[in-house]
Design an enzyme around this catalytic site. Sequence first.
Site, PDB file in Angstrom:
ATOM      1  N   GLY A 299       0.802  -1.217   0.000  1.00 13.76           N
ATOM      2  CA  GLY A 299       0.000   0.000   0.000  1.00 13.76           C
ATOM      3  C   GLY A 299       0.831   1.261   0.000  1.00 13.76           C
ATOM      4  N   LYS A 300       2.076   1.157  -0.489  1.00 12.76           N
ATOM      5  CA  LYS A 300       2.957   2.326  -0.516  1.00 12.76           C
ATOM      6  C   LYS A 300       2.694   3.223  -1.718  1.00 12.76           C
ATOM      7  CE  LYS A 300       6.711  -0.038   1.960  1.00 12.76           C
ATOM      8  NZ  LYS A 300       8.111  -0.535   1.882  1.00 12.76           N
ATOM      9  N   VAL A 301       2.133   2.649  -2.785  1.00 11.84           N
ATOM     10  CA  VAL A 301       1.861   3.408  -4.007  1.00 11.84           C
ATOM     11  C   VAL A 301       0.449   3.129  -4.483  1.00 11.84           C
ATOM     12  CG1 VAL A 301       4.283   3.483  -4.731  1.00 11.84           C
ATOM     13  CG2 VAL A 301       2.836   1.572  -5.466  1.00 11.84           C
TER      14      VAL A 301
END
Length: 359
Positions: A299-301
């Site tokens: 869920g970083k990008v």
Amino acid sequence: MFVKVDPHKFHGKDIPHIKLDPNMTIEDLVDVFASSGYNGRQLGDAAKLYARMIEEDATICLTVSGAMTPVGFGGIIKTLIERGFVDWIITTGANVYHEDHFAWGLPVKQGSFDVDDMKLYENEIVRIRDVYIKFHETLEAEDELIQKMFGDDFPDKPFTTAEFCNLMGKISKEKAKHPEKSFITTAYDYDVPVYISTIKDSSLALNLAVHRLRDKIYNLDFVREIIEQAAILYDSKKSGILELGGGVPKNTAQQTGPLLDQILRRNDGGQDYVIQITDARPDTGGLSGATLQEGKSWGKVQDAHHGMVTVYADVTIAFPILALYVLSNQKTREPKRLYKKLNKLYEKLKDDYSKNPTN
């Protein structure tokens, strides 16, 4: 707008038979890179993506690992701040510490990497690859400055590394011989938060030891600063990261997504854009070489297929090209002055979470 195409079909732009012209500009050169292949193409695509981040008024984080300031790259960062192309920064303590040498006029010189380090030690010269720093005239002089900045007058209350760097920028702005030669003083002028991802792993923290041994306590509020960083992302309509190298600065910027989604359950989705310049391999399992696509699983990008470019190259070669490209074709942006807004952003995220907590 992204146009999805099937990469397994024979389509795309024709590869040109490249011709160089003595009158070419940096924009022309980037077009050459972008129309070619391999990491040249990635470099061209990265420069154009950086321009797009600026055009779309994304909140842009610059992460800087290693020690880039001893080679003078703080001057590039300074210019990007002044043009409004960097809104907040995460870096190592080394970059902050060595950048201050230039502000105070402490000597840093080109040296050699093919050298007998035993002899350098005898001559009181410290080496960073092919950069020489004087032990007494530079390092010890800087140590005395840091000790004075954060000595008895430094308040005994919890602080973040953004507050630490802001105070350092303020003092160097007011008292240094060449305050214009530091991106830390420029960050102070433009209210750009500068976070140090691992301050204890640097000479900045080492210089606090002399005061701690006299019973002065330093309370780093590391939890507050990770919330502040996530709050910057949470408040941004568009957000992006330009990563110079990997390491802890890279992860510190990217973990804002997991904090918002995995921990606080805000369903934010992470960064819209990420550019990574690295020479680290992805197959070793290290964060420095981890692909940006892998970050999607955390869920970083926002999107694993768009808005991300990795350039496998030496930062000292690629970064000036990216910077000069946007300086050449992008209009100056109004500074976002995030430092003065950090408390407001923190409270906004806190209020939202209190109305809908995870448990």
